[in-house]
Design a protein around this motif. Structure first.
Motif, short mmCIF file in Angstrom:
data_model
loop_
_atom_site.label_atom_id
_atom_site.label_comp_id
_atom_site.label_asym_id
_atom_site.label_seq_id
_atom_site.Cartn_x
_atom_site.Cartn_y
_atom_site.Cartn_z
N ASN A 4 42.95 8.48 32.02
CA ASN A 4 43.44 9.21 30.85
C ASN A 4 43.65 10.70 31.13
N LEU A 47 38.34 10.20 38.25
CA LEU A 47 37.96 10.94 37.05
C LEU A 47 37.83 10.06 35.81
N GLY A 48 37.96 8.77 35.96
CA GLY A 48 37.79 7.92 34.79
C GLY A 48 39.04 7.78 33.93
N PHE A 80 43.36 20.44 25.48
CA PHE A 80 43.43 19.03 25.90
C PHE A 80 42.38 18.71 26.95
N PHE A 81 42.15 19.68 27.88
CA PHE A 81 41.18 19.41 28.94
C PHE A 81 39.77 19.27 28.38
N GLU A 140 34.94 13.48 26.10
CA GLU A 140 34.99 12.03 26.04
C GLU A 140 34.44 11.41 27.31
N LYS A 141 34.75 12.04 28.46
CA LYS A 141 34.45 11.40 29.74
C LYS A 141 33.09 11.79 30.31
N THR A 194 46.59 13.35 29.45
CA THR A 194 46.56 14.24 28.29
C THR A 194 46.56 15.71 28.71
N TRP A 195 45.94 16.05 29.83
CA TRP A 195 45.83 17.48 30.16
C TRP A 195 46.46 17.87 31.48
N PHE A 205 49.43 20.29 31.48
CA PHE A 205 49.12 21.66 31.07
C PHE A 205 48.47 22.44 32.20
N VAL A 206 47.53 21.80 32.89
CA VAL A 206 46.82 22.50 33.95
C VAL A 206 47.79 22.82 35.09
N TRP A 214 39.19 16.03 26.47
CA TRP A 214 39.08 14.94 27.45
C TRP A 214 37.69 14.93 28.08
#
Lengths: 358, 319
Positions: free
Chosen positions: B289, B286-287, A142-143, A149-150, B292-293, B296-297, A146
């Motif tokens: 969204n 960080l912009g 997921f990271f 995209e960014k 999503t992660w 998990f982190v 992301w």
């Protein structure tokens, strides 16, 4: 009858440990290679190249990378697609920063970046095991998506946020980009995949491969007989991510032609995991069998209604496809949990004594 | 310096400057945290009793919600559709046990895990085939769930709580208490826990593996239906909801795969922290969204210090 092994005597350990202890295996492989290198390129249509041959090779390579990690070293990973993405984006940056670079060299180099990222996300595996590790690899999945995209630098700040493969030439022949011919791309992919397969077979048969297998089977016992677990796990992550990264670069540069971040989303990871598991964990041949099944099946299912003249809308076909693939995964797991490679090994054993089983 | 300021000082200054907004953010985090916890609860139940890592739990949520809406669209009254959907979940539990799990008893964990991914794909295809892929509206009002809003004015500010969210929180709490009572007080519940503690011993005192597995998958189906109604009331029902299934995974990591308490506390923690991080750090720095992660982190860092999660059983390895 065709598979008689009687009369093939081994007189030395080297001969017994050779890649092809049975002569028929070598002949079979030679026939398959002849098909892959000569007959198929001569006969296949453009459609077959784009929907079957090239994707099957690329998916097999990705599954082979995953298989090194999951099948040989026993570390379950659900982040394969993200590492493919790292390879693809690295390759894109390499060829846009250094346009003079030979595309094949760029593809092979891009795996190095993916290997680096793989090792970074592999470090938790020293402490986390089993399903906990599998979920931890989802963090990478997921990271990284992301990040694709960014981080606008990765796609050269273009407005669409996607990467577009530029036209690349090697020795005066166009190998990537919209104008490249399928034949050339097929040969590039086939060359790289063959090379990687030889590499993998030898790696898994050698010291490193045995260290991985010991780690997989029981890591505490492996540590007790003097295996450095850190080295074993991290080399597995590095080599696996390298191969997966190369396959990602091939995936975008030799097949898709363009990529958006969500192409590397979790369904792709699962697809590759299916290939590795249905093909057979801990086997090199299995990756090819699995890829043929998983890539080929939807193509066949899509053409079936037309051939029989059943009027079904394409959306229905797609839903049916997902359903059938799901059911088949369960079916194959039930009939042979160790995968198609094991099924082939069983068939081979039967063939050796056929037609007189006693 | 500027960067450190925006990382360490500014977010907290923002929080104190607008406490009502902070409370709103915390409430949103709490509600989604409860829903994550509910999905994680389904996972934990199945994992405890059978060591199966049920990847299909998230899809069962969507499937249950779609079935409910689908029945209602066919003209069945709302509450009868709920009963019918429960029936469908029961049939699903029985057929999963009969067709998939029974032939795979005793296989390595990863094979069973893959089989549940197979079930996931099957349910996605099946659901879309029958109910179509488009987003549907949950029958909130027909089920008698209040849809108004509570408005508070703490610290002279403004705080808005949707009544359906409040209902979701209350129902979730009731469900968890009922589940705990069931597991601790009834014969069947004790059998489930016995099976979780020691498979062989449970079998030897005559607990039926098949019955328990069907029961556990059915309970997971009930939880899925409740979660589906609650989440569907917020965001509509479609297979896009499957992303929330992935959110339950870090919850499990954080709380530990075997612990019901862990699932609830982990869910709440992840819901709260990811909302806070997204609003105060993710969007300005960080912009956006980051949801999503982030979970998990966060879970990954916790695992580095506690490899079995916060409440999981201590991992004891024997050679």
């Amino acid at each position: 009858m065709f598979y008689r092994t009687s009369g093939q005597f081994k007189t030395s350990y080297t001969a017994d440990m050779a890649l092809f202890p049975v002569r028929q295996d070598a002949i079979l492989l030679a026939i398959i290679l002849a098909f892959a290198w000569v007959i198929l390129p001569l006969t296949a249509s453009e459609f077959a190249f784009q929907t079957l041959l090239i994707p099957i090779l690329i998916y097999s390579l990705a599954a082979m990378g995953l298989n090194i990690l999951t099948g040989y070293a026993g570390q379950l990973s659900l982040g394969t697609a993200a590492f493919m993405g790292v390879g693809a984006y690295a390759c894109y940056k390499l060829v846009t920063i250094m346009p003079w670079m030979n595309p094949v060299v760029a593809i092979l180099l891009s795996g190095v970046f993916s290997a680096g990222v793989g090792v970074a996300f592999g470090i938790p595996s020293l402490r986390i095991k089993g399903f906990y590790l599998a979920i931890a690899t989802l963090a990478a999945q997921f990271f990284l998506v992301w990040l694709f995209e960014k981080w606008a630098w990765l796609y050269n700040y273009n407005a669409s946020g996607a990467i577009q493969v530029p036209t690349l030439q090697m020795f005066g022949v166009t190998v990537a980009g919209p104008t490249a011919s399928s034949h050339v791309q097929y040969y590039v992919v086939l060359g790289i995949v063959s090379l990687m397969t030889i590499l993998c077979i030898n790696l898994t048969r050698g010291t490193l491969g045995r260290t991985w297998k010991a780690t997989r089977d029981m890591d505490i016992a492996a540590e007790l007989i003097g295996i450095n677990l850190m080295k074993s796990k991290l080399t597995a992550f590095a080599i696996s991510s390298y191969i997966v990264g190369v396959s990602g670069a091939l995936f975008v540069f030799m097949w898709r032609g363009a990529a958006e971040p969500n192409l590397f989303d979790i369904p792709l990871s699962f697809r590759i995991l299916f290939i590795a598991i249905i093909g057979g964990l801990g086997s090199i041949l299995g990756n090819y069998l699995g890829a043929i099944l998983i890539v080929g099946l939807p193509v066949i299912l899509n053409t079936l209604p037309e051939t029989f003249g059943i009027p079904i809308s394409s959306a229905t076909v797609e839903h049916l496809n997902i359903m059938i693939v799901g059911a088949l995964i369960v079916f194959f797991l039930i009939i042979e949990p160790h995968g198609l490679a094991r099924l082939w090994a069983l068939i081979r054993e039967k063939l050796v004594i056929w037609p007189f089983p006693h | 310096m500027d960067f450190l300021n925006s990382l360490l000082v500014q977010p907290f200054a923002d929080m104190f400057a607008a406490p009502d907004f902070l409370m709103q953010v915390l409430w949103e985090g709490l509600v989604s945290g409860i829903l994550y916890a509910l999905i994680a609860l389904g996972f934990v139940l199945i994992f405890r009793s059978s060591r199966i890592f049920n990847f299909a739990q998230g899809i069962m949520v969507v499937f249950a919600a779609l079935t409910l809406v689908g029945f209602h669209e066919m003209g069945v009254p709302a509450w009868i559709s709920v009963i019918l959907s429960l029936g469908v979940m029961f049939v699903l539990a029985v057929s999963i046990e009969r067709v998939v799990l029974r032939p795979l008893v005793g296989q390595p964990d990863i094979i069973l895990f893959m089989a549940t991914i197979g079930i996931t794909l099957f349910l996605i295809g099946f659901g879309e085939l029958i109910f179509g892929g488009e987003n549907k509206i949950m029958i909130t009002e027909e089920l008698g769930i209040p849809t108004g809003e509570f408005i508070f004015e703490p610290f002279g500010g403004f705080l808005l709580l949707e009544q359906k969210d409040v209902t979701a929180v209350v129902v979730a709490a009731v469900l968890v208490i009922a589940l705990l009572a069931f597991l601790n007080k009834t014969r069947m519940g004790r059998a489930i826990r016995a099976l979780g503690d020691d498979h062989q011993a449970a079998l030897s005192v005559g607990i039926s593996l098949q019955t328990i597995w069907v029961l556990v998958w059915f309970i997971a189906g009930i939880i899925a239906l409740v979660t589906g109604i609650a989440w569907g009331a917020r965001a509509g029902v479609s297979f896009a909801l499957e992303v929330i299934a992935y959110k339950a995974l870090p919850v499990l990591m954080l709380g530990g795969l075997e612990s019901i308490t862990g699932a609830i506390i982990g869910g709440l923690m992840i819901g709260l922290f990811e909302k806070l991080f997204e609003i105060y750090w993710g969007q300005p720095l960080l912009g956006g969204n980051t949801e999503t992660w982030f979970a998990f982190v966060l879970a990954l860092f916790v695992l580095l210090f506690r490899p079995q999660g916060l409440f999981g059983e201590r991992i004891i390895e024997r050679v």
